[in-house]
Design a protein around this motif. Structure first.
Motif, PDB file in Angstrom:
ATOM      1  N   ILE A  28      16.142 -87.756 -30.797  1.00  0.00           N
ATOM      2  CA  ILE A  28      16.276 -86.696 -29.785  1.00  0.00           C
ATOM      3  C   ILE A  28      17.135 -85.559 -30.350  1.00  0.00           C
ATOM      4  N   ASP A  29      18.260 -85.920 -30.977  1.00  0.00           N
ATOM      5  CA  ASP A  29      19.161 -84.904 -31.538  1.00  0.00           C
ATOM      6  C   ASP A  29      18.477 -84.083 -32.626  1.00  0.00           C
ATOM      7  N   VAL A  30      17.682 -84.728 -33.475  1.00  0.00           N
ATOM      8  CA  VAL A  30      16.979 -84.026 -34.547  1.00  0.00           C
ATOM      9  C   VAL A  30      15.981 -83.036 -33.959  1.00  0.00           C
ATOM     10  N   VAL A  31      15.208 -83.482 -32.979  1.00  0.00           N
ATOM     11  CA  VAL A  31      14.191 -82.614 -32.363  1.00  0.00           C
ATOM     12  C   VAL A  31      14.860 -81.428 -31.672  1.00  0.00           C
ATOM     13  N   LEU A  32      15.902 -81.689 -30.886  1.00  0.00           N
ATOM     14  CA  LEU A  32      16.575 -80.601 -30.173  1.00  0.00           C
ATOM     15  C   LEU A  32      17.235 -79.614 -31.139  1.00  0.00           C
ATOM     16  N   ALA A  33      17.785 -80.106 -32.246  1.00  0.00           N
ATOM     17  CA  ALA A  33      18.394 -79.204 -33.231  1.00  0.00           C
ATOM     18  C   ALA A  33      17.306 -78.343 -33.887  1.00  0.00           C
ATOM     19  N   HIS A  34      16.188 -78.944 -34.180  1.00  0.00           N
ATOM     20  CA  HIS A  34      15.090 -78.206 -34.825  1.00  0.00           C
ATOM     21  C   HIS A  34      14.562 -77.094 -33.918  1.00  0.00           C
ATOM     22  N   PRO A  91      10.327 -74.765 -19.264  1.00  0.00           N
ATOM     23  CA  PRO A  91      11.531 -75.413 -18.746  1.00  0.00           C
ATOM     24  C   PRO A  91      12.544 -75.590 -19.869  1.00  0.00           C
ATOM     25  N   THR A  92      13.799 -75.666 -19.506  1.00  0.00           N
ATOM     26  CA  THR A  92      14.828 -75.968 -20.489  1.00  0.00           C
ATOM     27  C   THR A  92      14.774 -77.461 -20.751  1.00  0.00           C
ATOM     28  N   ILE A  93      14.623 -77.818 -21.996  1.00  0.00           N
ATOM     29  CA  ILE A  93      14.474 -79.226 -22.346  1.00  0.00           C
ATOM     30  C   ILE A  93      15.792 -79.709 -22.941  1.00  0.00           C
ATOM     31  N   ASP A  94      16.465 -80.578 -22.188  1.00  0.00           N
ATOM     32  CA  ASP A  94      17.728 -81.132 -22.666  1.00  0.00           C
ATOM     33  C   ASP A  94      17.496 -82.554 -23.172  1.00  0.00           C
ATOM     34  N   ALA A  95      18.552 -83.189 -23.646  1.00  0.00           N
ATOM     35  CA  ALA A  95      18.435 -84.517 -24.243  1.00  0.00           C
ATOM     36  C   ALA A  95      17.897 -85.539 -23.238  1.00  0.00           C
ATOM     37  N   ALA A  96      18.380 -85.502 -22.010  1.00  0.00           N
ATOM     38  CA  ALA A  96      17.938 -86.477 -21.010  1.00  0.00           C
ATOM     39  C   ALA A  96      16.450 -86.301 -20.694  1.00  0.00           C
ATOM     40  N   THR A  97      16.006 -85.049 -20.591  1.00  0.00           N
ATOM     41  CA  THR A  97      14.598 -84.771 -20.300  1.00  0.00           C
ATOM     42  C   THR A  97      13.708 -85.230 -21.444  1.00  0.00           C
ATOM     43  N   LEU A  98      14.113 -84.925 -22.675  1.00  0.00           N
ATOM     44  CA  LEU A  98      13.310 -85.331 -23.824  1.00  0.00           C
ATOM     45  C   LEU A  98      13.311 -86.854 -23.978  1.00  0.00           C
ATOM     46  N   LEU A  99      14.411 -87.492 -23.694  1.00  0.00           N
ATOM     47  CA  LEU A  99      14.479 -88.957 -23.742  1.00  0.00           C
ATOM     48  C   LEU A  99      13.485 -89.566 -22.756  1.00  0.00           C
ATOM     49  N   ARG A 100      13.462 -89.062 -21.518  1.00  0.00           N
ATOM     50  CA  ARG A 100      12.502 -89.575 -20.514  1.00  0.00           C
ATOM     51  C   ARG A 100      11.065 -89.354 -20.984  1.00  0.00           C
ATOM     52  N   PHE A 101      10.816 -88.178 -21.587  1.00  0.00           N
ATOM     53  CA  PHE A 101       9.472 -87.886 -22.097  1.00  0.00           C
ATOM     54  C   PHE A 101       9.066 -88.925 -23.140  1.00  0.00           C
ATOM     55  N   VAL A 135      15.060 -92.632 -29.063  1.00  0.00           N
ATOM     56  CA  VAL A 135      16.374 -93.003 -29.579  1.00  0.00           C
ATOM     57  C   VAL A 135      17.192 -91.727 -29.757  1.00  0.00           C
ATOM     58  N   ARG A 136      18.482 -91.846 -29.548  1.00  0.00           N
ATOM     59  CA  ARG A 136      19.345 -90.666 -29.517  1.00  0.00           C
ATOM     60  C   ARG A 136      19.284 -89.853 -30.815  1.00  0.00           C
ATOM     61  N   ASP A 137      19.241 -90.536 -31.967  1.00  0.00           N
ATOM     62  CA  ASP A 137      19.193 -89.802 -33.238  1.00  0.00           C
ATOM     63  C   ASP A 137      17.946 -88.930 -33.323  1.00  0.00           C
TER      64      ASP A 137
END
Length: 83
Positions: free
Chosen positions: A49-55, A25-35, A45-47
């Motif tokens: 989430i952003d680090v994980v998604l960028a990585h 699945p495509t994992i976006d910020a909202a999905t990862l936040l819920r996870f 926390v948003r910071d």
């Protein structure tokens, strides 16, 4: 003469249903936040989430694999539900 043992009867194969999709699945910020809210609230926390998604940018299958390693297959399966 020695009796020949009966041939072993193989058990019928068990049917295993395929996953809902063969692609991650495509994992976006909202999905990862819920996870993370469910499985590791300290990371929800948003910071973080952003680090994980960028990585993992463009590598959703690898992110899914790594989350499954860390939190277990059942936890990672919730990403399929949220996607």
């Amino acid at each position: 003469a020695a009796a020949t043992p009966p041939a072993a009867v193989a058990a019928p194969p068990t049917a295993v249903p395929p996953p809902p999709s063969t692609t991650a699945p495509t994992i976006d910020a909202a999905t990862l936040l819920r996870f993370y809210e469910r499985h590791n609230p300290a990371n929800a926390v948003r910071d973080r989430i952003d680090v994980v998604l960028a990585h993992y940018a463009g590598r959703d299958a690898e992110l899914l694999r790594d989350l499954a390693k860390r939190y277990g297959d059942a936890a990672a399966a919730t990403l399929w539900e949220d996607a």
